[in-house]
Every structure is written in C-alpha cells, then in structure tokens.
Write a protein that holds these residues in place. Structure first.
Motif, PDB file in Angstrom:
ATOM      1  N   PRO A  82      48.677  31.768  37.427  1.00 14.39           N
ATOM      2  CA  PRO A  82      47.510  32.254  38.177  1.00 14.39           C
ATOM      3  C   PRO A  82      47.452  33.780  38.120  1.00 14.39           C
ATOM      4  O   PRO A  82      48.471  34.451  37.945  1.00 14.39           O
ATOM      5  CB  PRO A  82      47.766  31.766  39.608  1.00 14.39           C
ATOM      6  N   VAL A  83      46.276  34.315  38.271  1.00 19.76           N
ATOM      7  CA  VAL A  83      46.149  35.771  38.339  1.00 19.76           C
ATOM      8  C   VAL A  83      46.724  36.250  39.659  1.00 19.76           C
ATOM      9  O   VAL A  83      47.038  35.457  40.550  1.00 19.76           O
ATOM     10  CB  VAL A  83      44.679  36.186  38.185  1.00 19.76           C
ATOM     11  N   GLU A  86      45.301  35.076  43.074  1.00 16.60           N
ATOM     12  CA  GLU A  86      45.169  33.627  43.288  1.00 16.60           C
ATOM     13  C   GLU A  86      46.504  32.933  43.468  1.00 16.60           C
ATOM     14  O   GLU A  86      46.566  31.710  43.483  1.00 16.60           O
ATOM     15  CB  GLU A  86      44.417  33.012  42.097  1.00 16.60           C
ATOM     16  N   ARG A 369      48.101  40.738  36.363  1.00 12.89           N
ATOM     17  CA  ARG A 369      46.959  40.197  35.632  1.00 12.89           C
ATOM     18  C   ARG A 369      45.826  39.884  36.597  1.00 12.89           C
ATOM     19  O   ARG A 369      46.050  39.356  37.699  1.00 12.89           O
ATOM     20  CB  ARG A 369      47.379  38.930  34.875  1.00 12.89           C
ATOM     21  N   PRO A 371      41.546  38.370  36.853  1.00 11.81           N
ATOM     22  CA  PRO A 371      40.665  37.439  36.112  1.00 11.81           C
ATOM     23  C   PRO A 371      39.893  38.173  35.034  1.00 11.81           C
ATOM     24  O   PRO A 371      39.471  39.319  35.206  1.00 11.81           O
ATOM     25  CB  PRO A 371      39.739  36.888  37.195  1.00 11.81           C
ATOM     26  N   GLU A 372      39.703  37.510  33.928  1.00 13.42           N
ATOM     27  CA  GLU A 372      38.928  38.088  32.844  1.00 13.42           C
ATOM     28  C   GLU A 372      37.440  37.978  33.188  1.00 13.42           C
ATOM     29  O   GLU A 372      36.995  36.977  33.751  1.00 13.42           O
ATOM     30  CB  GLU A 372      39.202  37.355  31.537  1.00 13.42           C
ATOM     31  N   GLU A 374      33.673  37.034  33.077  1.00 14.98           N
ATOM     32  CA  GLU A 374      33.016  35.917  32.405  1.00 14.98           C
ATOM     33  C   GLU A 374      31.906  36.433  31.491  1.00 14.98           C
ATOM     34  O   GLU A 374      31.168  37.346  31.844  1.00 14.98           O
ATOM     35  CB  GLU A 374      32.414  34.962  33.435  1.00 14.98           C
TER      36      GLU A 374
END
Length: 410
Positions: A82-83, A86, A369, A371-372, A374
C-alpha cells in the motif's frame, strides 16, 4: 390482457439467444476488460516486488537473526504494497521495524567506518614517525659512510707515506753501506801497501840469505805494484835489483829500490787522505740514515693512528647501519597493518554505500510511495471490417427485445 401477455413472454437471457444474435460477442468484449485491468495491476506491482526483494536481501544481510529476518521478509510485501497514507497500523509497524533495522545497520557501519578511519589515521601518524626516524637513521648512516670514506683515504695516504719513508731508509742505508764499503776498501788497500813496504821491500833491501824467501817476497811485492798500477818498467826492474846481494847492487838498483819505496809510501798516503776525507761524508750519510729512520718511525705512528681512526669510523658506520636496518624493519612491519586497515576502510565504505544505494534506497522509496496520478486512457477505435465493427453496426439484442415487448404491449 396485453400486460399479462408481456409477462408471459419474457425476453430470453443473452446466454440462450441464437448464435446469430450479437449478444455472444458482448460477454467476450466484457471479459477483455478485466484482463486489461489485471495487466495494468501487474505493471504496478512488479517493480514493487522487485524493490521488496532488494529490501528483503538487505534485511538478511545486516546481521539479524535468521528467524527475525525471515519474519520481516514474510511481512515485507504486505506492509509496503500500500502507499504511505493507506497503510494500517500493522503495516506501519512493520515499516517502522524495517526502518529501525536499516537505521541501526547504517549507524553501526558508519561508526565502524569512523573507527577504522581513525585507526588508519593513527597508523599513518605512527608510520610517519617511524619513516622520519628511518630517514634520520639513513642520513646518519650516510654521514658515517662519508666519514669512513675520508678515514679510508687518510689511511691509504698514511700507508703511502709509510712506504715512501721505508724506501727512503733503504736508500739511505744503501748509500751509507756503499760509502762505507769504499772506505773499508781504502783502508785495506792502505794496509796492503804498508805490509808490502814493511814486510817485503824492507827485508829485501836489507838483504835476505834464503833465495826461496827472496823469490816469495819479490813475487808478493811485484803483485802489489801491479795491482796498484805502478809503472811497468819499475815493476820489471824490481826482481833484478832485489835479487842481488847488497854488495853487488849498483846505483840503478839502489834508485829502483828507492823509487819503489816512494811509490808505496805515496799511494798509502793517498789512501789515508781518502780515508780521512771520508769521515765527514760518513757522518752525513749516517745523519741522513737516522733522519730517514725517524721519518719512518713517524710515518709508522701516523699509519697506526690512521688505522685506529678508520677502525673506529667503521665501527660507527656498522652501528649506524644496524640502526638503519632496524628502522627499516619497523617501517616495513607497519606496511601490512596499514594495508590491512586501508582494506578494512575500503570494505566498510563499500558495504555502507551498498546498503545506502541498495536496500535502504529501495526501502525509502517504498516507504514514502504515494498514489500515482490517474490518467484517462483514450477509447479504443475498432477497425473497419472487423468483427467488433460489425457488432457495433448490429442492433443491440436488448433493444430488439425491448422493441418486441413494446410490440406485445401495443
């Protein structure tokens, strides 16, 4: 009624429609979507798994107990997948444990590196002192060698002086011996002349009755006269004058006997003068010989002193050479330790760099890290003539069914 007719005749499900119906291609189109989604998920997960493998390898290589390292390894992917925002409490705890492990490993390696660098510096400082001592010993050795070479040259010069003085003594002794030999010869010749005059000429002049004795004395006298270079005429006249009895001798015979006596006396006097004149020369030769002997003695003392000096200088050189050899051994003995410590520093730097650029870098990237963003994918455009295009041109079975229902209702 029409409503009951519509209920009694429901639209059949797409799975039971005729093969000519387009409903069979819609499930295929719908099935392709999950596959594309799964492929997209793998595209994100694979790099994470790869980085997790790097992190796991690092956990196994920092000195943790095997069971602890394996436990963190087993939980690693679940915690880092998970990032950052999260992760649940359990996942964050695993991440924190991994971070503590890497931080402790980094701190330990950095501390070890600092200690080993300090050890290298201390060793280098000690080596510098030893090398300075070796250089001083080498300079002292060079100075002792130069001094010894000077002593060697001085000894060679003293030996040369001694040889020259000895040769001078030999020359002076030979000159004195030669001079004294001439004096001795003169004294012997003088004595021989005196004997010839007193023991040969005088008895013959006084008269000798024994004719054999007369003959012997005349032969002896004649030989002396011949050896000393008396005129031959006088020498030949001697036997005739001295063989006669005194009463029978004439004036010539008396003259011959008188001249022979004068000749013997004159030559003896000349030899005596030579002997007398030789005394000052003898004294000079003896003085020259004594001076040469004194010079020889002085040269001998100088040579002995130079030999002693050279012996002392050589002993000092050998002592300095031994000190230089010891200093060299000390410096050489430090070299392996310096190489060992330098190798340890290099190895520690390599391990620390490998930790930071490998597992720690991968861990920090996964830990932080996010989230990338979208991105919308453009819709796929079907090619003309393809089955998909044909399907799009056909009416929807649902729409057809709805039309049929509506017709029943009507």
């Amino acid at each position: 009624s029409r409503h009951r007719a519509a209920v009694k005749q429901p639209v059949p499900p797409p799975a039971h429609t005729s093969p000519k119906m387009p409903t069979m291609k819609r499930p295929a189109s719908n099935a392709a979507a999950p596959k594309a989604k799964i492929a997209k998920s793998h595209k994100v997960i694979d790099p994470i798994r790869k980085q997790c493998a790097v992190v796991a390898k690092g956990l196994h290589g920092v000195g943790l107990p095997k069971d602890v390292a394996q436990m963190l390894d087993d939980m690693l992917f679940t915690a880092l997948m998970p990032v950052k925002d999260e992760r649940d409490k359990y996942q964050s705890s695993v991440v924190n444990m991994c971070e503590e492990v890497f931080t402790n490993a980094e701190t330990e390696l950095a501390t070890t590196l600092t200690e080993r660098v300090a050890a290298v510096d201390a060793c280098n400082a000690a080596a510098a002192g030893k090398e300075a001592a070796m250089q001083e010993a080498e300079a002292a050795l060079q100075a002792k060698e130069d001094t010894m070479e000077e002593g060697k040259r001085a000894l060679a010069q003293a030996a040369q002086v001694f040889r020259a003085a000895r040769s001078a003594v030999e020359t002076a002794q030979a000159e004195l011996d030669s001079f004294m030999q001439a004096v001795v010869v003169a004294e012997k010749d003088k004595e021989r002349l005196q004997v010839a005059s007193s023991e040969c000429l005088k008895p013959l002049s006084d008269g000798v009755s024994d004719m054999d004795e007369v003959k012997r004395l005349i032969d002896s006298l004649t030989k002396v006269l011949t050896d000393f270079g008396v005129e031959q005429s006088m020498t030949l006249a001697v036997p005739n004058a001295l063989n006669k009895p005194i009463a029978e001798r004439g004036a010539f015979d008396t003259m011959v006997i008188s001249q022979v006596a004068q000749e013997l006396s004159s030559k003896a006097a000349g030899l005596q003068q030579t002997i007398n004149e030789a005394e000052p020369g003898k004294a000079a030769k003896q003085q020259a010989l004594q001076a040469a002997k004194d010079a020889l003695e002085k040269a001998k003392e100088g040579q002995l002193a130079a030999a002693e000096d050279f012996k002392r200088m050589r002993a000092a050189y050998e002592e300095s050479a031994a000190a230089f050899g010891d200093a060299t051994k000390v410096v050489r003995a430090i070299a392996p330790e310096r190489r060992k410590l330098a190798g340890q520093v290099a190895a520690c730097e390599k391990r620390l760099a490998a930790l930071r650029e490998g597992p720690m870098k991968a861990f920090l990237e996964l830990r932080d890290r996010v989230p990338e963003p979208e991105t919308e994918e453009p819709p796929a455009v079907a090619e003309a003539g393809s089955p998909a295009a044909a399907d799009e041109e056909k009416p929807s079975p649902v729409a057809g069914d709805d039309a049929g229902a509506m017709a029943v209702e009507a």
